[in-house]
Design an enzyme around this catalytic site. Structure first.
Site, PDB file in Angstrom:
ATOM      1  CD  GLU A 167      -1.402   1.376  12.069  1.00  0.00           C
ATOM      2  OE1 GLU A 167      -2.518   1.879  12.264  1.00  0.00           O
ATOM      3  OE2 GLU A 167      -1.170   0.161  12.195  1.00  0.00           O
TER       4      GLU A 167
ATOM      5  CB  ILE B  74      -0.963   0.000   1.195  1.00  0.00           C
ATOM      6  CG1 ILE B  74      -0.209  -0.115   2.524  1.00  0.00           C
ATOM      7  CG2 ILE B  74      -1.969  -1.125   1.077  1.00  0.00           C
ATOM      8  CD1 ILE B  74      -1.105  -0.006   3.756  1.00  0.00           C
TER       9      ILE B  74
ATOM     10  CB  THR C  12       4.219  -0.102   3.398  1.00  0.00           C
ATOM     11  OG1 THR C  12       3.687  -1.278   2.779  1.00  0.00           O
ATOM     12  CG2 THR C  12       3.071   0.695   3.993  1.00  0.00           C
TER      13      THR C  12
ATOM     14  N   GLY D 260       6.170  -4.058  13.598  1.00  0.00           N
ATOM     15  CA  GLY D 260       5.705  -3.124  12.590  1.00  0.00           C
ATOM     16  C   GLY D 260       6.246  -1.721  12.757  1.00  0.00           C
TER      17      GLY D 260
ATOM     18  N   PRO E  26      16.239  -0.549   6.482  1.00  0.00           N
ATOM     19  CG  PRO E  26      18.472   0.060   6.700  1.00  0.00           C
ATOM     20  CD  PRO E  26      17.606  -1.122   6.444  1.00  0.00           C
TER      21      PRO E  26
END
Length: 760
Positions: free
Chosen positions: A725, A499, A501, A722, A652
């Site tokens: 967010e 999406i 990412t 993750g 990274p």
């Protein structure tokens, strides 16, 4: 976690009802990231985006780019009232307009079975207990009331404007002040310890109200759906979604089909932030229209329709009571929240989730209430609950630090939770104290050697603030397929998504590492229900839970090939110790040629323990410096430093990009974003980029991201959590706290616009 080799003799994947397409242009083979083909790159390398060339050259196909023969175009017609009933619809002019194939209205031929909601099993698919176009009742402004289908988009748009609709309008409820707040179903108050006793033991208290406005996701790609039914009654849907599996289930339920007869494809998604994480009415309407007409139909939402049709982050009203001893140790916390939801849904913006676990406090009470309004249904937006909840919590902590005359970093260190206060479990991995230390060093944290409002550069007031970040990792299962091919390449397939990412890249790195192949010899395929099932691309879970499944699949197919080789007297690897064999393209090609197979494959699974005896969260710390113009009230974020503990950092470069995006999201939350609703009509006042303010490059100062990079030993053997967010959580509070330090004025209502700063 386990993996099983594919039982087919030739190693090919088991057939699916719809053949899996070739990978999107530009993704096969992956470009060599350093220009040297055949260079192996392991986990931890800053590999450039594998999908980059496809996107910048236009080869990447998004849902609205897909074309099929005889493709018809659909346009939504939406209500212009927020509450009431349709009393009449004149469709004659629209139906007779050039190119029009059909006009679908409530009570018409588009029949669908009830579909369970993401939030409530007994509700409809997307915040409404009804199927789309099932009756004449209007529950919110912008509700879909008709669909016009024509041969071209221009024809459908023109015909939709000819539709005439009469309403019996009622006054809508648009504010939480208009209704009584309710306890959400199944959401009891959280009570730990004795709040009254903790309050009595305190020397200092903070009692403050905070508010955050409604927000909309505004991804670059608006939602779009293309549906096509085969002559045999199978349904294929291209959809801009973050969860192809959920769309498949909803469509199978709505049209009473076995799931294997529905295929959903989403190769590229142009951002979502949650707006594409559930199934919305237009998806079902598109499939229903295609079935009725017997030809493919595409429906693309306009930008204004995105403000009514794909959810939003609801506004919040929060009250915090913090009680502490003179040394800063917390003795009690109370957190009360009210957030709106729609008439037909139980969406809860869980602002109290961070409050219950972030700091060690023995006495906590968290109360969450919802208010049912005549508004479009909200949904999860990036860092749901945690983004607005952390703004209030971390602002209240800053207020407490000021009252105590204590450095805000030191206050947080004194209340550090060594174990999870909610469950009592140890953390699977927590290096928050390192985040504070590294962040303070990299930022140059000396803000509190000056009183608030005392640092000036001409007309500019300078301030610094900080806040803590955290994000929970919910356990989830996943599966993936890995295939070794006779040309010395590998293909990994999984029904996950990219999406924006970097999923294509990161999963390719994990596969290359496990297989021992160069990165440019691995192709990743995503976004198709014909691939092994994966969780939705929400909740920052893809790398953490899909990554280990990819690794299992690759290890299984690698071990299968090597086991055949070392057991075969005709192989040059016969009886060689496995530890001495280095897999490479030539070896793969030679061994598959020797056994006469074009490919072999295996399925890998990641199945986390159902009762993991650890609390799994990512952590971080934000530090921000702002300059506030004393004459105009304009706030500029000069620089931010974020330090994050997200377990092992697989890439990274992509992780840093995600976190910079999250920090930008927080700056936007703090200073700009605000969905303004007309209180009388219930509609968004400015549903477009000209009126809904989001930052541009010129609005963002220097953003620096650093990682602790300590693998989490308990989440999986990959050790990654993750990063999607956590960059949002706490970043708005860091900016708001810096504004207080700059001006001496504490603003508790976002966004921090100049009028609020200049008000007496």
């Amino acid at each position: 976690m386990n993996a099983t080799a594919n039982p087919n003799p030739n190693g090919n994947p088991s057939p699916t009802p719809n053949p899996v397409p070739p990978p999107p242009p530009g993704l096969n083979p992956n470009p060599s990231p350093n220009g040297a083909a055949g260079t192996a790159l392991a986990i931890g390398a800053a590999v450039p985006r594998a999908d980059g060339p496809a996107k910048v050259t236009g080869a990447a196909r998004y849902t609205a780019d897909i074309g099929l023969p005889d493709l018809a175009q659909a346009v939504l017609v939406q209500s212009t009232i927020a509450k009431g009933r349709i009393t009449a619809m004149d469709t004659v002019a629209a139906e007779s307009a050039p190119g029009v194939l059909a006009v679908f209205v409530p009570g018409g031929p588009l029949r669908m079975a009830p579909v369970a909601s993401f939030y409530s099993a007994d509700n409809g698919p997307m915040g409404d207990a009804r199927a789309p176009l099932s009756d004449e009742l209007v529950h919110h402004y912008g509700q879909h009331v008709a669909v016009v289908v024509a041969r071209t988009l221009v024809q459908a748009t023109a015909a939709a404007e000819l539709l005439r609709i009469d309403y019996a309008e009622e006054a809508p409820r648009t504010s939480v002040d208009d209704v009584s707040a309710l306890t959400p179903p199944g959401r009891d108050d959280i009570v730990r310890g004795d709040f009254a006793a903790g309050l009595a033991a305190a020397d200092v208290r903070v009692d403050a109200q905070y508010s955050t406005p409604g927000q909309h996701m505004n991804a670059m790609e608006p939602c779009a759906t293309l549906a096509h039914w085969s002559h045999d009654g199978d349904l294929t849907v291209h959809d801009s979604t973050q969860d192809v599996g959920a769309v498949r289930t909803a469509l199978a339920t709505a049209f009473r089909l076995p799931r294997e007869r529905v295929r959903v494809i989403s190769e590229f998604v142009g951002g979502g932030f949650g707006s594409k994480g559930t199934v919305w009415p237009h998806v079902l309407l598109t499939a229903a229209a295609a079935k009725h007409l017997g030809q493919p139909v595409r429906l693309s939402l306009t930008r204004p329709q995105m403000f009514t049709s794909c959810g939003n982050r609801p506004a919040t009203r929060q009250r915090f009571v913090l009680a502490a001893r003179r040394d800063g140790v917390l003795t009690a916390i109370a957190h009360d929240s009210v957030t709106p939801t729609s008439v037909g849904e139980d969406v809860v913006e869980s602002t109290g989730g961070v409050t219950t676990m972030l700091y060690a406090c023995p006495n906590i009470t968290v109360r969450q209430r919802i208010a049912r309004l005549d508004m479009p249904p909200p949904t999860f937006q990036r860092a749901p609950g945690r983004a607005p909840g952390s703004f209030a919590l971390e602002s209240a902590l800053d207020e407490l630090a000021h009252e105590l005359g204590l450095d805000p970093v030191e206050l947080r260190i004194r209340n550090h939770a060594d174990t999870d206060p909610t469950s009592g479990h140890p953390w699977s991995g927590k290096h928050l104290l390192d985040c504070y230390r590294i962040g303070a060093e990299r930022f140059g944290w000396d803000a509190y050697d000056a009183a608030p409002g005392s640092r000036r550069e001409g007309d500019l007031l300078i301030g610094r603030g900080m806040a803590t970040a955290t994000h929970q990792m919910d356990q989830n299962q996943s599966a993936a397929r890995a295939e070794l091919r006779s040309d010395g390449t590998a293909v990994v397939s999984v029904a996950s998504h990219d999406i924006g990412t970097g999923t294509y890249t990161v999963l390719g790195q994990i596969a290359a590492d496990a297989l021992g192949l160069p990165f440019d010899r691995v192709t990743v395929r995503l976004g198709d229900t014909g691939y092994p099932q994966a969780p939705a691309s929400i909740g920052s879970q893809t790398v953490a839970y899909v990554g280990p499944a990819v690794r299992r699949a690759c290890e299984a197919v690698r071990d299968d090939l090597l086991a055949r080789a070392v057991a075969d007297p005709d192989s040059p690897l016969h009886r060689r110790p496995l530890a001495d064999i280095v897999l490479g393209p030539e070896l793969v090609a030679d061994e598959l040629d020797r056994i006469g197979a074009l490919s072999i494959s295996a399925i890998g699974h990641h199945r986390p323990e159902s009762e993991l005896p650890y609390a799994v969260h990512s952590f971080g710390a934000h530090f921000a410096e702002v300059a506030v113009d004393s004459g105009t009230g304009t706030v500029r974020v000069r620089r931010m430093v974020g330090v994050f503990d997200i377990g092992r950092v697989v890439n990274p470069r992509t992780a840093r990009s995600q976190l910079i995006g999250g920090m930008t999201f927080g700056i936007s939350q703090a200073l700009m974003e605000h969905t303004v609703v007309d209180p009388l009509r219930g509609h968004v006042v400015e549903p477009h980029f000209a009126g809904y303010h989001i930052p541009t490059n010129a609005d963002i100062g220097e953003l620096a991201v650093h990682f602790v990079d300590a693998p989490d030993p308990h989440i999986s053997d990959l050790g990654a959590r993750g990063a999607g967010e956590i960059g949002v959580v706490g970043s708005a509070a860091a900016v708001a706290n810096a504004v207080f330090h700059a001006t001496g004025k504490r603003l508790r209502d976002l966004p921090l616009t100049p009028d609020k700063l200049l008000a007496d």
